[in-house]
Design an enzyme around this catalytic site. Structure first.
Site, PDB file in Angstrom:
ATOM      1  N   LYS A   1     -56.669  -5.042  14.627  1.00 12.71           N
ATOM      2  CA  LYS A   1     -55.712  -5.019  15.783  1.00 12.71           C
ATOM      3  C   LYS A   1     -55.187  -3.559  15.540  1.00 12.71           C
ATOM      4  O   LYS A   1     -54.890  -3.298  14.720  1.00 12.71           O
ATOM      5  CB  LYS A   1     -54.758  -5.944  16.094  1.00 12.71           C
ATOM      6  CG  LYS A   1     -55.328  -7.345  16.880  1.00 12.71           C
ATOM      7  CD  LYS A   1     -53.900  -8.019  17.229  1.00 12.71           C
ATOM      8  CE  LYS A   1     -54.441  -9.214  18.102  1.00 12.71           C
ATOM      9  NZ  LYS A   1     -53.140  -9.948  18.200  1.00 12.71           N
TER      10      LYS A   1
ATOM     11  N   ARG B   1     -45.132 -21.557  25.927  1.00 15.81           N
ATOM     12  CA  ARG B   1     -44.057 -21.276  27.033  1.00 15.81           C
ATOM     13  C   ARG B   1     -44.492 -21.822  28.354  1.00 15.81           C
ATOM     14  O   ARG B   1     -43.855 -21.983  29.386  1.00 15.81           O
ATOM     15  CB  ARG B   1     -44.255 -19.528  27.233  1.00 15.81           C
ATOM     16  CG  ARG B   1     -43.711 -18.786  26.133  1.00 15.81           C
ATOM     17  CD  ARG B   1     -44.395 -17.373  26.217  1.00 15.81           C
ATOM     18  NE  ARG B   1     -45.670 -17.317  25.869  1.00 15.81           N
ATOM     19  CZ  ARG B   1     -46.264 -16.383  25.595  1.00 15.81           C
ATOM     20  NH1 ARG B   1     -45.745 -15.292  25.600  1.00 15.81           N
ATOM     21  NH2 ARG B   1     -47.703 -16.505  25.296  1.00 15.81           N
TER      22      ARG B   1
ATOM     23  N   SER C   1     -44.907 -10.251  24.113  1.00 17.90           N
ATOM     24  CA  SER C   1     -44.781  -8.634  23.749  1.00 17.90           C
ATOM     25  C   SER C   1     -45.689  -7.862  24.313  1.00 17.90           C
ATOM     26  O   SER C   1     -45.394  -6.858  24.857  1.00 17.90           O
ATOM     27  CB  SER C   1     -45.158  -8.810  22.000  1.00 17.90           C
ATOM     28  OG  SER C   1     -44.387  -9.638  21.313  1.00 17.90           O
TER      29      SER C   1
ATOM     30  N   HIS D   1     -39.014 -14.685  21.027  1.00 22.46           N
ATOM     31  CA  HIS D   1     -39.263 -14.888  19.670  1.00 22.46           C
ATOM     32  C   HIS D   1     -37.984 -15.375  18.980  1.00 22.46           C
ATOM     33  O   HIS D   1     -37.750 -16.297  18.166  1.00 22.46           O
ATOM     34  CB  HIS D   1     -39.778 -13.730  18.999  1.00 22.46           C
ATOM     35  CG  HIS D   1     -40.967 -13.322  19.236  1.00 22.46           C
ATOM     36  ND1 HIS D   1     -41.330 -12.130  19.604  1.00 22.46           N
ATOM     37  CD2 HIS D   1     -42.420 -13.968  19.347  1.00 22.46           C
ATOM     38  CE1 HIS D   1     -42.661 -11.990  19.819  1.00 22.46           C
ATOM     39  NE2 HIS D   1     -43.284 -13.016  19.747  1.00 22.46           N
TER      40      HIS D   1
HETATM   41  O1  PNS Z   1     -48.142 -13.695  17.977  1.00 21.35           O
HETATM   42  P1  PNS Z   1     -49.569 -14.250  17.872  1.00 21.35           P
HETATM   43  O2  PNS Z   1     -50.542 -13.027  18.027  1.00 21.35           O
HETATM   44  O3  PNS Z   1     -49.843 -15.489  19.106  1.00 21.35           O
HETATM   45  O4  PNS Z   1     -49.692 -15.207  16.455  1.00 21.35           O
HETATM   46  C1  PNS Z   1     -51.134 -15.583  16.266  1.00 21.35           C
HETATM   47  C2  PNS Z   1     -51.119 -16.040  14.608  1.00 21.35           C
HETATM   48  C3  PNS Z   1     -50.743 -14.768  13.716  1.00 21.35           C
HETATM   49  C4  PNS Z   1     -50.293 -17.308  14.611  1.00 21.35           C
HETATM   50  C5  PNS Z   1     -52.792 -16.168  14.368  1.00 21.35           C
HETATM   51  O5  PNS Z   1     -53.586 -15.336  14.689  1.00 21.35           O
HETATM   52  C6  PNS Z   1     -53.166 -16.489  12.957  1.00 21.35           C
HETATM   53  O6  PNS Z   1     -52.659 -17.733  12.292  1.00 21.35           O
HETATM   54  N1  PNS Z   1     -53.422 -15.521  12.222  1.00 21.35           N
HETATM   55  C7  PNS Z   1     -54.232 -15.960  10.754  1.00 21.35           C
HETATM   56  C8  PNS Z   1     -55.600 -16.189  10.621  1.00 21.35           C
HETATM   57  C9  PNS Z   1     -55.925 -17.494  10.497  1.00 21.35           C
HETATM   58  O7  PNS Z   1     -55.193 -18.345   9.679  1.00 21.35           O
HETATM   59  N2  PNS Z   1     -56.962 -18.255  11.447  1.00 21.35           N
HETATM   60  C10 PNS Z   1     -57.480 -19.708  11.303  1.00 21.35           C
HETATM   61  C11 PNS Z   1     -56.535 -20.645  12.317  1.00 21.35           C
HETATM   62  S1  PNS Z   1     -57.018 -20.295  13.981  1.00 21.35           S
END
Ligand code: PNS
Length: 165
Positions: free
Chosen positions: A42, A91, A129, A18
């Site tokens: 979560k 990645r 993570s 990150h």
């Molecule tokens: O670190 P992560 O868990 O891969 O991050 C995922 C994240 C936070 C980018 C994703 O879950 C997110 O954007 N969630 C917010 C909900 C949202 O906007 N959903 C619609 C688009 S898929």
């Protein structure tokens, strides 16, 4: 014109992967908001505040980085913050499908916001993570995967988790 980008994620906990992305994308945009997702569905290991403090400590030397929270739709948060760019890291090929789906959904919801992908630096391409937490719980060495401050936080968190015998 000043361009703000958002780097969203769970950051539970922040890793060197990150931080590498934060550092590299902070050089590309005027302002970078690292946005921690508040997801009540979560069960994160670290609270929002703990994650914010770890991120603040690790990015203290980068002037144009701010740490924020969001709940709900990412594109709505981005619009509220006046950001036109979302940053995501890739990645491996296995990340691609999920990222493509998310990017397409975000574009469907808010066509003016672009997602910019950075390829993870090779030395961090295997770090997540989830794996860091797993390895640490099993007694493995995670130095080099997370900053020392995160390692110390993990140590105290996971010691609290262990049942007393
Ligand atoms: O670190 P992560 O868990 O891969 O991050 C995922 C994240 C936070 C980018 C994703 O879950 C997110 O954007 N969630 C917010 C909900 C949202 O906007 N959903 C619609 C688009 S898929």
């Amino acid at each position: 014109m000043s361009v703000t980008a958002i780097y969203p994620g769970s950051f539970d906990p922040p890793t060197h992967g990150h931080l590498d992305l934060i550092r590299r994308s902070s050089r590309l945009f005027d302002k970078l908001v690292v946005a921690i997702l508040r997801n009540d569905a979560k069960q994160p290991l670290f609270s929002m505040d703990e994650r914010r403090v770890m991120l603040e400590e690790c990015t203290r030397d980068i002037a144009n980085v701010e740490i924020g929270y969001f709940q709900g739709l990412l594109v709505e948060y981005a619009a509220r913050r006046g950001a036109r760019v979302l940053i995501r890291g890739i990645r491996a090929v296995s990340d691609y499908e999920y990222e493509l789906q998310m990017t397409s959904m975000n574009r469907h919801l808010q066509p003016d916001i672009e997602t910019v992908f950075l390829m993870a630096s090779e030395q961090y391409s295997f770090i997540s993570s989830r794996l860091v937490k797993d390895v640490f719980r099993l007694g493995g060495d995670i130095s080099g995967l997370v900053p020392p401050t995160v390692e110390a936080e993990l140590k105290s968190k996971i010691t609290q988790e262990l049942p007393k015998s």
